[in-house]
Scaffold this active site. Sequence first.
Site, mmCIF file in Angstrom:
data_model
loop_
_atom_site.group_PDB
_atom_site.id
_atom_site.type_symbol
_atom_site.label_atom_id
_atom_site.label_comp_id
_atom_site.label_asym_id
_atom_site.label_seq_id
_atom_site.Cartn_x
_atom_site.Cartn_y
_atom_site.Cartn_z
ATOM 1 N N HIS A 151 0.788 -1.194 0.141
ATOM 2 C CA HIS A 151 0.045 0.149 0.150
ATOM 3 C C HIS A 151 0.570 1.323 -0.069
ATOM 4 O O HIS A 151 0.590 2.037 0.704
ATOM 5 C CB HIS A 151 -0.903 0.087 1.301
ATOM 6 C CG HIS A 151 -1.972 -1.156 1.184
ATOM 7 N ND1 HIS A 151 -2.610 -1.500 2.327
ATOM 8 C CD2 HIS A 151 -2.587 -1.882 0.211
ATOM 9 C CE1 HIS A 151 -3.345 -2.396 2.067
ATOM 10 N NE2 HIS A 151 -3.300 -2.762 0.949
ATOM 11 N N HIS A 199 -8.716 0.055 2.556
ATOM 12 C CA HIS A 199 -7.472 -0.663 1.637
ATOM 13 C C HIS A 199 -7.528 0.113 0.293
ATOM 14 O O HIS A 199 -8.584 0.586 -0.203
ATOM 15 C CB HIS A 199 -8.099 -2.114 1.248
ATOM 16 C CG HIS A 199 -7.795 -3.107 2.690
ATOM 17 N ND1 HIS A 199 -7.171 -4.108 2.718
ATOM 18 C CD2 HIS A 199 -8.635 -2.913 4.006
ATOM 19 C CE1 HIS A 199 -7.135 -4.653 3.890
ATOM 20 N NE2 HIS A 199 -8.124 -3.820 4.713
#
Length: 593
Positions: free
Chosen positions: A527, A570
């Site tokens: 990420h 997310h």
Amino acid sequence: MKATTLLGLLPLVRPSLGREEAADYIIVGAGTAGLVLANRLSEDPSVTVTVIEPGADERNNINVTGTDKFSLAFNTHIDWQYSTVNQPRANNRSLPLHQGKAWGGTSTINGMTYIRGNKLEFDLWSHLGNPGWTWSTLLPYFIKSENYTLPTPSQLDAGATYQPQNHGFSGPLHVGYPAALHNGSFAPLILGAWDDMSASLAHNADLNSGDVHGFGMGPQTLDGREDVRYDSARAYYHPVEHRGNLRIVRGTVRRILWGDGGGKGGRELLRANGVEFVTDQGAVQRMRVGKEVIVSAGGVRSPLVLEASGIGNRRILESLGIETLVDLPGVGENLGGQSAHIIVFSGEMEASASAYHTHVTAAELFGANLESVRNATRESIPRWAKDMARGSRNALSPEALEKQFRLQYDLIFKHNVTPAEVITVSAPGGIMVSNYYAILPFSRGSVHLGGLDQIDKPVIDPGVFSADFDIAATTAIGRMAQRFWLSDHIRPLVTAQLVPDASALPENATDAQWLAHLRQSLDMAAHPRGSAAMMSRELGGVVDPELRVYGTANVRVVDASVIPMPISGHMSAAVYAVAEKAADIIKQNSKGQ
């Protein structure tokens, strides 16, 4: 003149591109964001859109399409297989960082989780010099991109829940639950165990409402009826690949080429007139651009494209022999990421085709220690800001970092935004797993070019555990994950603690034991964000609220690298919404030209 110096001057060349190929929009990267832009911009048949991407079409790769194949694509040809520099706070280990190399980018290899984040985290963007960027302005784009499939009665019985007002039902991106999810014993056990963990923890009916607090089953980017992953290529490119004004060219963009600066508002701005890229066969080619170059190469690669093009920290560019065209110290800095951790038990729980996500507040995370952690965090902010500014070689100012950290502190300790997450899974074979994360870390790092024409070899330093809070939060959420499996609801089904084993991390492990374990086992979640942050230039920003690179007239960055602060969601969900909004901004700007 040395050859390296000549190479470094390449961004200054004003080439006559003659009959070389051209496009109105050149998109650098066919990743999660790049293909959203390709789809939306090519809706206008009067413009041409070319995407330049080093990866290939993987629509028939089972490791991409299979909804139960997560992690099987890691370390294959569709994974860039990046490594960080050695991390002092992770026992001086280099950590792998998986990023997708394919049409669809990292959306082809991620865990498919679709959770947006908390409202206040997005509202914070407007306080960083970005008017018009809030939860309420992004929500229409979350909904526009989404094609939510209602859970079947069996899936509802298995724990899937939703609120229809939070979802879109006609967008390109399919979101839903795996076909294999069905009613069983998993959901009641999980619900009962988490319910017992804390009086304030409750079931969350829809993790995409803008409030992720509590526990619930997270939807995924897939079509449960076809049992296929919906990555960005399947959602946004395959349905429109017949358009005559849209194409993907296989190649790696090395740098942006510049023409004469264009006057705008009395300031001289750099104007791109094309890009230089290397084909699969190693040939160097150029392509002219009529309107804009949009860099969508991701949180790792987008800042490298800018640096290779003469935009970045003057001191770094000079050390590489690259002439500085725009001195923009924030390029490659402010890199945020999440450290990933896991605890595994063996037992007799029924396998589930989906996962429960539990997001907790600081009060739930730290319990009786809340006040001491809160005070220590507040008092440490100036020190963290100075240390991380020094780590950036003063590319970022302590004052800018301190402002960001204080805003983040307020989110966590004043507004009860959730700084930690546990993902609970029961896998086949009696394997029971918790992935746990401190999802709002204060630590910041960087990513830069390591040398001329080394865009495939970035120097990645995530700076893990640079802030003490991140260690405290990770330890606390790890303890909560372990406690979950040893709770009264679950313990009778547990036969052993496997990873780490109970001798290394016993039930009542000390802080020292936890720290030793975390440093040795720490991994990186895929990420990366913030390395070309959308913030005011004074705060170290790289792009303005229209995602245009400061100092340029027609270059934008649109991908995870522009997301300025950590979010509890997310990353892919937010990237889809940012790209949808960016497409509208670009179209509106084009009308005004």
